[in-house]
Design a protein around this motif. Structure first.
Motif, PDB file in Angstrom:
ATOM      1  N   LEU A 263       0.811  -1.208   0.000  1.00 39.06           N
ATOM      2  CA  LEU A 263       0.000   0.000   0.000  1.00 39.06           C
ATOM      3  C   LEU A 263       0.851   1.267   0.000  1.00 39.06           C
ATOM      4  O   LEU A 263       0.669   2.154  -0.846  1.00 39.06           O
ATOM      5  N   ASP A 264       1.794   1.382   0.931  1.00 40.28           N
ATOM      6  CA  ASP A 264       2.575   2.613   1.035  1.00 40.28           C
ATOM      7  C   ASP A 264       3.527   2.772  -0.150  1.00 40.28           C
ATOM      8  O   ASP A 264       3.771   3.892  -0.613  1.00 40.28           O
ATOM      9  N   ALA A 265       4.085   1.676  -0.660  1.00 38.67           N
ATOM     10  CA  ALA A 265       4.955   1.761  -1.836  1.00 38.67           C
ATOM     11  C   ALA A 265       4.170   2.293  -3.025  1.00 38.67           C
ATOM     12  O   ALA A 265       4.662   3.132  -3.799  1.00 38.67           O
ATOM     13  N   LEU A 266       2.940   1.842  -3.154  1.00 38.54           N
ATOM     14  CA  LEU A 266       2.073   2.336  -4.224  1.00 38.54           C
ATOM     15  C   LEU A 266       1.784   3.820  -4.033  1.00 38.54           C
ATOM     16  O   LEU A 266       1.856   4.619  -4.981  1.00 38.54           O
ATOM     17  N   GLY A 267       1.487   4.206  -2.796  1.00 37.27           N
ATOM     18  CA  GLY A 267       1.168   5.605  -2.515  1.00 37.27           C
ATOM     19  C   GLY A 267       2.302   6.546  -2.890  1.00 37.27           C
ATOM     20  O   GLY A 267       2.078   7.601  -3.490  1.00 37.27           O
ATOM     21  N   HIS A 268       3.545   6.149  -2.567  1.00 37.74           N
ATOM     22  CA  HIS A 268       4.691   7.000  -2.870  1.00 37.74           C
ATOM     23  C   HIS A 268       4.927   7.104  -4.371  1.00 37.74           C
ATOM     24  O   HIS A 268       5.469   8.113  -4.846  1.00 37.74           O
ATOM     25  N   ARG A 269       4.527   6.097  -5.130  1.00 38.91           N
ATOM     26  CA  ARG A 269       4.682   6.163  -6.578  1.00 38.91           C
ATOM     27  C   ARG A 269       3.565   6.962  -7.222  1.00 38.91           C
ATOM     28  O   ARG A 269       3.736   7.545  -8.291  1.00 38.91           O
ATOM     29  N   VAL A 270       2.412   7.003  -6.581  1.00 39.83           N
ATOM     30  CA  VAL A 270       1.266   7.717  -7.152  1.00 39.83           C
ATOM     31  C   VAL A 270       1.458   9.222  -7.046  1.00 39.83           C
ATOM     32  O   VAL A 270       1.158   9.978  -7.962  1.00 39.83           O
TER      33      VAL A 270
END
Length: 312
Positions: A263-270
C-alpha cells in the motif's frame, strides 16, 4: 550539468542531480522522437529555412513546403538571386504565414552572399545580424546546424520548465534562460534542444500526456507529482489534471507494471507528497482503491501486517 567540484546540480530551481534527468530525456528522445527531414540534416541553410517556415505554422504542413522550397532554391546563392516576388508568391501559395518572413529570408540570403562569402555564420550573435533572424531562431540554427548554441527557450520549453521545477514559479515573470542553460549538457545543444522541445510538443502539451507519452521527467516533475499542471500558457487547471480520475489511472498503470505492490509503496509512486498519515495518505489512497474495486479493477489483500494491492 556537472560543476567544477564534481557535484551535479542545476541551481535552486532545478533538481539536485541533473545527470539522471539529462540521460532520461536524451534516451527518450533518441528512442521515440518524431521524424522531420530538417532533423536529418546539419546544413545551416536548410535548418534556417525550416525555422522560418515553422513560425506559427504546423510542422506537418511545413514538410512539403520545405522540400519544395529547397528544390527550387537549394542554396543561399540561388535564393539570393531569385526574384523577390517569386519567393513571396511561393510563401503565399503554401500558406506559410506573414509574407514579410519570405522577404526577410530572401534578404538574409543576400546578406550571407555579400557579407559572409556565402557561408552562414555559426554563432547566435552573428546569426542575429541576418534579416528577420531573432534570438530564438539564431540560437536554434546555431544549435541544430553547428551544435554550438545555448538552450532554446520557446513556449513548449517554458511549459516544461514551469511544470517540472517548482522554484521557477516564485517569480511572476520568470526568466527561463538561466535554468534552461544550467540543464543543457555541455556540447550537446543539438540533441538536447531538440529533446526538450519535443517533450513539450508531444508529452507536456497544454493538456499533458505524461503517462501516454511516457514522459521521462515524471520522477522529477513537480506537476506530475502534485497534479498542478498550470503553466504560462495554461492559466487554469485542466479539469483532468490533479483529479481523482487521473490518480486512479496512475494506480492502474503502476499495478499493470508490477504483479502487486504494498500500500505505502504504491502511494509514494502515485504522488510525491504521499505520507501515510497525511492529507494525501492511506485514507486518501484507500478511497481511490475503493472506487477501483467497485469497478472490478483492483483487489486489496491483508497479509498479517502487510496490505497488498493488485489488479483483478
Amino acid at each position: 550539468m556537472t560543476t567544477g567540484d564534481g557535484s551535479d546540480r542545476a541551481g535552486a530551481t532545478g533538481p539536485a542531480d541533473t545527470t539522471a534527468l539529462q540521460t532520461a530525456l536524451v534516451d527518450w528522445y533518441t528512442d521515440s522522437h518524431r521524424s522531420f527531414p530538417w532533423r536529418e540534416t546539419t546544413d545551416p541553410y536548410e535548418i534556417l529555412v525550416s525555422e522560418v517556415m515553422s513560425q506559427q505554422t504546423q510542422l506537418s504542413r511545413v514538410i512539403d513546403a520545405w522540400r519544395a522550397f529547397l528544390d527550387r532554391w537549394p542554396t543561399t546563392a540561388a535564393l539570393a538571386a531569385a526574384d523577390r516576388s517569386d519567393v513571396v508568391g511561393f510563401w503565399s501559395a503554401h500558406s506559410l504565414g506573414y509574407n514579410n518572413r519570405a522577404t526577410h529570408l530572401h534578404e538574409a540570403a543576400q546578406q550571407v552572399e555579400t557579407d559572409y562569402d556565402g557561408a552562414i555564420p555559426r554563432t547566435p550573435a552573428e546569426l542575429s545580424e541576418l534579416m528577420g533572424v531573432g534570438p530564438y531562431t539564431a540560437n536554434a540554427v546555431a544549435s541544430f546546424a553547428f551544435n554550438a548554441g545555448n538552450a532554446v527557450v520557446d513556449t513548449n520549453v517554458k511549459r516544461v520548465l514551469y511544470r517540472a521545477f517548482e522554484g521557477i514559479r516564485d517569480d511572476d515573470d520568470p526568466d527561463y534562460r538561466p535554468l534552461a542553460n544550467e540543464l543543457l549538457p555541455d556540447g550537446t545543444s543539438r540533441v538536447w534542444n531538440n529533446a526538450v522541445m519535443e517533450l513539450g510538443a508531444v508529452a507536456c502539451q497544454q493538456t499533458p500526456r505524461c503517462d501516454e507519452a511516457e514522459c521521462p521527467l515524471r520522477e522529477w516533475c513537480h506537476a506530475y507529482q502534485t497534479g498542478d499542471f498550470t503553466a504560462p500558457d495554461v492559466p487554469t487547471q485542466p479539469s483532468f489534471e490533479g483529479s481523482r480520475r487521473q490518480f486512479r489511472g496512475r494506480i492502474v498503470r503502476l499495478l499493470g507494471e508490477h504483479d502487486e505492490m504494498e500500500l505505502d509503496a504504491l502511494g509514494h509512486r502515485v504522488r510525491v507528497d504521499y505520507t501515510p498519515d497525511g492529507e494525501y495518505g492511506r485514507e486518501w489512497l484507500r478511497g481511490l482503491l475503493s472506487d477501483l474495486a467497485d469497478d472490478g479493477l483492483v483487489r486489496t489483500e491483508y497479509r498479517g501486517e502487510r496490505t497488498v494491492v493488485r489488479l483483478e
